[in-house]
Design a protein around this motif. Structure first.
Motif, PDB file in Angstrom:
ATOM      1  N   SER B 303      14.834  -9.625  -0.426  1.00 20.48           N
ATOM      2  CA  SER B 303      14.522  -8.890  -1.652  1.00 20.48           C
ATOM      3  C   SER B 303      13.010  -8.789  -1.843  1.00 20.48           C
ATOM      4  O   SER B 303      12.506  -7.789  -2.343  1.00 20.48           O
ATOM      5  N   MET B 304      12.285  -9.815  -1.447  1.00 18.65           N
ATOM      6  CA  MET B 304      10.828  -9.763  -1.599  1.00 18.65           C
ATOM      7  C   MET B 304      10.212  -8.773  -0.618  1.00 18.65           C
ATOM      8  O   MET B 304       9.189  -8.149  -0.903  1.00 18.65           O
ATOM      9  N   ALA B 305      10.870  -8.634   0.556  1.00 16.01           N
ATOM     10  CA  ALA B 305      10.339  -7.708   1.557  1.00 16.01           C
ATOM     11  C   ALA B 305      10.441  -6.265   1.088  1.00 16.01           C
ATOM     12  O   ALA B 305       9.709  -5.403   1.549  1.00 16.01           O
ATOM     13  N   LEU B 306      11.354  -6.000   0.137  1.00 11.70           N
ATOM     14  CA  LEU B 306      11.573  -4.628  -0.310  1.00 11.70           C
ATOM     15  C   LEU B 306      10.330  -4.012  -0.938  1.00 11.70           C
ATOM     16  O   LEU B 306      10.132  -2.808  -0.892  1.00 11.70           O
ATOM     17  N   VAL B 307       9.497  -4.855  -1.565  1.00 11.04           N
ATOM     18  CA  VAL B 307       8.396  -4.291  -2.331  1.00 11.04           C
ATOM     19  C   VAL B 307       7.013  -4.636  -1.779  1.00 11.04           C
ATOM     20  O   VAL B 307       6.016  -4.206  -2.328  1.00 11.04           O
ATOM     21  N   ALA B 308       6.961  -5.441  -0.699  1.00 12.87           N
ATOM     22  CA  ALA B 308       5.649  -5.848  -0.191  1.00 12.87           C
ATOM     23  C   ALA B 308       4.939  -4.655   0.459  1.00 12.87           C
ATOM     24  O   ALA B 308       5.575  -3.756   1.002  1.00 12.87           O
ATOM     25  N   TYR B 309       3.613  -4.640   0.382  1.00 18.61           N
ATOM     26  CA  TYR B 309       2.862  -3.524   0.936  1.00 18.61           C
ATOM     27  C   TYR B 309       2.045  -3.918   2.161  1.00 18.61           C
ATOM     28  O   TYR B 309       1.570  -3.072   2.893  1.00 18.61           O
ATOM     29  N   ILE B 368       0.182  -0.772   4.067  1.00 18.95           N
ATOM     30  CA  ILE B 368       0.919   0.401   4.547  1.00 18.95           C
ATOM     31  C   ILE B 368       0.713   1.601   3.635  1.00 18.95           C
ATOM     32  O   ILE B 368       0.977   2.727   4.021  1.00 18.95           O
ATOM     33  N   ARG B 369       0.218   1.390   2.407  1.00 18.20           N
ATOM     34  CA  ARG B 369      -0.058   2.534   1.549  1.00 18.20           C
ATOM     35  C   ARG B 369      -1.220   3.365   2.101  1.00 18.20           C
ATOM     36  O   ARG B 369      -1.344   4.543   1.839  1.00 18.20           O
ATOM     37  N   GLU B 370      -2.094   2.676   2.852  1.00 19.43           N
ATOM     38  CA  GLU B 370      -3.238   3.400   3.407  1.00 19.43           C
ATOM     39  C   GLU B 370      -2.932   4.033   4.755  1.00 19.43           C
ATOM     40  O   GLU B 370      -3.762   4.727   5.323  1.00 19.43           O
ATOM     41  N   MET B 371      -1.748   3.728   5.310  1.00 18.37           N
ATOM     42  CA  MET B 371      -1.409   4.281   6.620  1.00 18.37           C
ATOM     43  C   MET B 371      -0.634   5.581   6.448  1.00 18.37           C
ATOM     44  O   MET B 371      -0.662   6.218   5.408  1.00 18.37           O
ATOM     45  N   GLY B 372       0.098   5.938   7.463  1.00 16.63           N
ATOM     46  CA  GLY B 372       0.877   7.179   7.421  1.00 16.63           C
ATOM     47  C   GLY B 372       0.410   8.093   8.517  1.00 16.63           C
ATOM     48  O   GLY B 372      -0.792   8.220   8.781  1.00 16.63           O
ATOM     49  N   PHE B 442       4.282   5.278  10.230  1.00 12.69           N
ATOM     50  CA  PHE B 442       4.151   6.169  11.375  1.00 12.69           C
ATOM     51  C   PHE B 442       4.394   7.644  11.072  1.00 12.69           C
ATOM     52  O   PHE B 442       3.979   8.504  11.826  1.00 12.69           O
ATOM     53  N   THR B 443       5.105   7.934   9.979  1.00 10.87           N
ATOM     54  CA  THR B 443       5.420   9.339   9.756  1.00 10.87           C
ATOM     55  C   THR B 443       4.627   9.903   8.586  1.00 10.87           C
ATOM     56  O   THR B 443       3.879   9.190   7.926  1.00 10.87           O
ATOM     57  N   GLY B 444       4.836  11.166   8.343  1.00 16.54           N
ATOM     58  CA  GLY B 444       4.142  11.828   7.248  1.00 16.54           C
ATOM     59  C   GLY B 444       2.705  12.140   7.625  1.00 16.54           C
ATOM     60  O   GLY B 444       2.346  12.209   8.799  1.00 16.54           O
ATOM     61  N   THR B 445       1.896  12.304   6.592  1.00 15.02           N
ATOM     62  CA  THR B 445       0.495  12.599   6.857  1.00 15.02           C
ATOM     63  C   THR B 445      -0.347  11.399   6.477  1.00 15.02           C
ATOM     64  O   THR B 445       0.054  10.572   5.672  1.00 15.02           O
ATOM     65  N   SER B 446      -1.496  11.327   7.078  1.00 16.38           N
ATOM     66  CA  SER B 446      -2.378  10.206   6.825  1.00 16.38           C
ATOM     67  C   SER B 446      -2.826  10.230   5.366  1.00 16.38           C
ATOM     68  O   SER B 446      -3.248  11.248   4.850  1.00 16.38           O
ATOM     69  N   ARG B 447      -2.673   9.078   4.710  1.00 17.51           N
ATOM     70  CA  ARG B 447      -3.000   9.047   3.291  1.00 17.51           C
ATOM     71  C   ARG B 447      -4.474   8.764   3.043  1.00 17.51           C
ATOM     72  O   ARG B 447      -5.015   9.086   2.001  1.00 17.51           O
ATOM     73  N   THR B 448      -5.109   8.122   3.996  1.00 24.71           N
ATOM     74  CA  THR B 448      -6.552   7.900   3.845  1.00 24.71           C
ATOM     75  C   THR B 448      -7.234   8.245   5.161  1.00 24.71           C
ATOM     76  O   THR B 448      -6.580   8.508   6.165  1.00 24.71           O
ATOM     77  N   GLU B 449      -8.525   8.247   5.128  1.00 22.39           N
ATOM     78  CA  GLU B 449      -9.285   8.588   6.326  1.00 22.39           C
ATOM     79  C   GLU B 449      -9.279   7.411   7.293  1.00 22.39           C
ATOM     80  O   GLU B 449     -10.085   6.502   7.203  1.00 22.39           O
ATOM     81  N   ILE B 450      -8.322   7.413   8.192  1.00 25.83           N
ATOM     82  CA  ILE B 450      -8.311   6.349   9.195  1.00 25.83           C
ATOM     83  C   ILE B 450      -8.412   7.002  10.567  1.00 25.83           C
ATOM     84  O   ILE B 450      -7.657   7.913  10.875  1.00 25.83           O
TER      85      ILE B 450
END
Lengths: 104, 653
Positions: B303-309, B368-372, B442-450
């Motif tokens: 359950s804790m893994a569900l919301v970790a970033y 992971i919020r900064e990835m994508g 891994f999917t979607g578009t990059s959310r930040t400049e990485i």
């Protein structure tokens, strides 16, 4: 044969002890001295165990006693290291020649 | 003769990494970046030997090699140490050496340019030695020694970047938290030795049954011993309530997380329970404690893994949850299932961690919020990561499916429906959060400049090897009975029949929940049909509770850390007020007395004293030359005196 073996152990213990004495006398580093003292402790331990074996003591006191010594030595080292640490904080050195506060 | 040969090989397995440790730690500066190759060479040989022994074990059937020697003798009684090879050990040897080998290979790229490169490899090698010692031990004492060594090197590796305060804190936290469990473990061992008088597994296994039959030991005693020993497993395998250290341990380098906190050390707790299964088998209460602790931990951590970033924290919670799974399997009597899940989990979780390491290496962030959209730039990492995700979610064809279904079947067949449903719900959550992680990374578009880039070969090759293992390790089960047969060894009639275990209901159910979890994640994080933010807002209180890890850390802070600090402060105050007050008071009295005596002194005594003083003064002037202030001078005089006495004794015998 047995006693020859015994003497060998005693000589090893003596040599260890003398290494310890030499270390205590010549080391400048206080931690080194502490280590040398440990060596002397252990030479005494070897003696105890050797005599226990040679004299065939029934109650194994010569084996159990060194365990107490080892425990005490560990405690003693902890105290010693703590002392050295606080000396180091004061003098910024662990060399014994700097520790001459008791001099006239 | 054959046995001698096997024994020699067995000793070589931990000895080679030990040699690598010695070389790397003492000649680290001279070895430099070659440290990696020293470690790699050693572990490669160990790996080959382990494989050889493993396949020998698979083919040869029932031969247990054991070697025991006296360690301490006290008169008639004494303590023995020894090593042995049986099926369980052979499996663990292969797991440990495989993961260790791949992690060391991977670290060449990951740790490239670190100032303490050789030290890192020295620690890794020594950790491997300790872990191998743990699985090779044929008695509790050697197991416990290795157990503590493993803990020590885990501490050193978590705090490897000790310049970072959070890393050194995490190391301390891991060490102290596991020590709490070890205390119980040690108490259990002492009790065990008092009752049975031996540490040897095989002798204990026979003694437990014999003594229980003759009535010289009660079930209650076994329950107590079982629960105490389980305390150790709770600490090491990060089960509730001692799970708090594992998420923090992610401060260590990522290869360390893969080796220690995914594949080997945390599995040691499971191994311990498996190794001592002969006790649990006779101790129903202890067994129930094991089962419920595992089940609770599984769902709690999931359950804790569900919301970790933090990508590594998600994996850490997932590890805790999967370990709970294994413990749960053992607790319901699924001995094979637990060990099987341990084996497959070691591979796919190591792969997940190494994949995460590759992502972190390539993108420079852990959030992971900064990835994508990393999939386009890191193809190999993405594909291998996907395989691991499918495996852990339990999709048919991947190894995780077989072992997970085994675990659930064991729970189902034991008739304990609470545990079974907890396990099934956990399986759903596992599939969901793993694919949440996958889609966000891994999917979607990059959310930040990485500016992400694929990792070097030394890092991708281990990923590929582990990916292959994650698929084919399930094949061990297709060999089916041989795996079961292998790990059962020495624990006669230890568990349920594994083959007919998978009823259709369980199998369909586990596939359904896995697919459901993946689908939900697909809708939420790939198609973005369901907004996670909206859900988080709707269920704000639950979301907050989960994000804050159920406030367990804060709870411990209040229950344990605050009182200890408070006690310290109280004692300090007590010292200041009461003790100092008494001292100062007596000081004041002394001053008063002194003033009276002063008068007396000045008139009568001083006259006499001054005369004496003058003499003493003059004498001191001469004698003070002896006081050089160098302690060693004094000791020299003392030792010379000793030698003179010895000499006199010899001469005047």
């Amino acid at each position: 044969m047995n006693s020859l073996y015994f003497y060998t152990i005693l000589i090893v213990s003596l040599v260890l002890f003398l290494i310890g004495v030499y270390g205590v006398l010549t080391r400048r580093n206080a931690i080194g001295i502490l280590m040398a003292i440990e060596i002397m402790f252990n030479s005494a331990n070897i003696n105890l165990v050797a005599f226990n074996k040679f004299l065939n003591l029934e109650n194994s006191i010569g084996i159990i006693f060194p365990i107490f010594i080892i425990t005490l030595a560990a405690a003693e080292t902890a105290v010693g290291l703590a002392l050295i640490l606080s000396i180091y904080r004061k003098l910024k050195s662990v060399y014994v020649e700097k520790m001459d506060l008791l001099k006239w | 003769m054959v046995e001698k040969m096997t024994l020699l090989l067995l000793i070589l397995i931990p000895l080679l990494p030990l040699l690598a440790f010695v070389v790397n730690i003492f000649f680290g500066k001279r070895v430099g970046t070659n440290a990696a190759y020293v470690s790699l060479a050693a572990i490669s040989v160990s790996f080959v030997i382990s494989l050889y022994l493993f396949f020998g074990m698979l083919a040869g059937g029932e031969k247990i090699v054991e070697y025991t020697f006296d360690w301490l003798n006290f008169g008639s009684s004494g303590v023995k140490l020894g090593i042995m090879l049986d099926g369980l050990t052979a499996v663990m040897l292969v797991v440990v050496t495989t993961v260790s080998l791949l992690v060391k290979l991977y670290s060449i790229g990951y740790m490239n340019g670190d100032p303490r490169y050789s030290r890192f490899y020295a620690y890794l090698s020594m950790f491997t030695v300790a872990m191998l010692g743990l699985v090779l031990a044929n008695n509790f004492l050697l197991l416990f020694i290795s157990w503590e060594l493993v803990g020590l090197f885990s501490y050193l590796l978590i705090g490897f970047w000790y310049e970072k305060k959070s890393a050194s804190d995490a190391g301390k936290k891991a060490f102290i938290t596991t020590k709490v469990g070890d205390l119980g473990f040690f108490a259990g061992l002492l009790l065990l030795f008092t009752v049975f008088g031996t540490f040897n597994f095989k002798e204990l296994g026979e003694l437990v049954i014999a003594n229980l039959a003759s009535g010289s030991v009660t079930v209650g005693m076994l329950n107590l011993i079982g629960i105490l020993i389980f305390c150790g497993a709770v600490g090491k395998s990060a089960q509730f309530p001692l799970h708090v250290w594992l998420p923090d341990a992610m401060e260590g380098p990522t290869p360390v997380s893969a080796l220690i906190h995914a594949a080997t050390m945390v599995a040691a707790g499971v191994y311990l329970v498996a190794r001592t299964f002969f006790i649990y088998k006779c101790a129903p209460l202890a067994m129930a404690v094991v089962g419920y602790t595992g089940a609770f931990t599984a769902i709690f951590a999931a359950s804790m893994a569900l919301v970790a970033y933090d990508i590594k924290r998600v994996l850490a919670f997932s590890t805790v949850s999967q370990l709970g799974y294994m413990i749960m399997a053992l607790g319901v009597g699924g001995y094979t299932a637990g060990m099987f899940h341990l084996t497959t989990h070691a591979f796919f979780k190591a792969l997940l961690f190494l994949g995460a390491g590759s992502v972190i290496h390539g993108s420079g962030t852990q959030d992971i919020r900064e990835m994508g959209g990393l999939g386009k730039k890191m193809k190999i990492t993405m594909v291998t990561f996907l395989i691991a995700c499918l495996s852990i979610s339990g999709i048919p064809g991947f190894s995780g499916y077989y072992s997970k279904e085994e675990v659930l079947s064991a729970a189902f067949n034991s008739g304990n429906m609470v545990i079974y449903w907890v396990g099934t719900i956990t399986a759903f959550m596992t599939a969901f959060y793993m694919f949440r992680l996958f889609f966000m990374t891994f999917t979607g578009t990059s959310r930040t400049e990485i500016h992400a880039h694929e990792s070097p070969k030394t890092m991708t090759v281990p990923l590929i090897v582990l990916a292959v293992l994650s698929i084919v390790a399930g094949g061990l089960f297709v060999m089916g009975h041989s795996f079961e047969h292998l790990v059962y060894f020495g624990v006669e009639g230890a568990g349920e029949g594994g083959a007919e275990a998978g009823s259709h209901f369980v199998r369909n159910m586990s596939i359904t929940v896995a697919v459901l979890g993946i689908t939900l994640a697909f809708f939420m994080y790939y198609l973005k049909k369901i907004s996670p933010e909206y859900l988080a807002e709707k269920l704000a209180s639950i979301h907050k509770l989960l994000s804050n890890k159920y406030y367990i850390d804060e709870l411990y802070e209040i229950i344990f850390i605050k009182p200890v600090k408070g006690l310290g402060n109280f004692l300090f105050k007590f010292d200041q007020k009461v003790v100092d007050g008494a001292v100062n008071g007596s000081g004041f009295m002394t001053v008063l007395m002194s003033k009276l005596q002063n008068l007396f002194d000045k008139v009568i005594v001083d006259g006499a004293v001054n005369g004496t003083g003058w003499i003493a003064n003059k004498g001191g002037e001469i004698l003070k030359q002896l006081q050089t202030g160098f302690i060693q001078n004094y000791i020299l005089i003392a030792v010379s005196g000793l030698f003179v006495i010895v000499l006199l004794r010899i001469i005047f015998k």
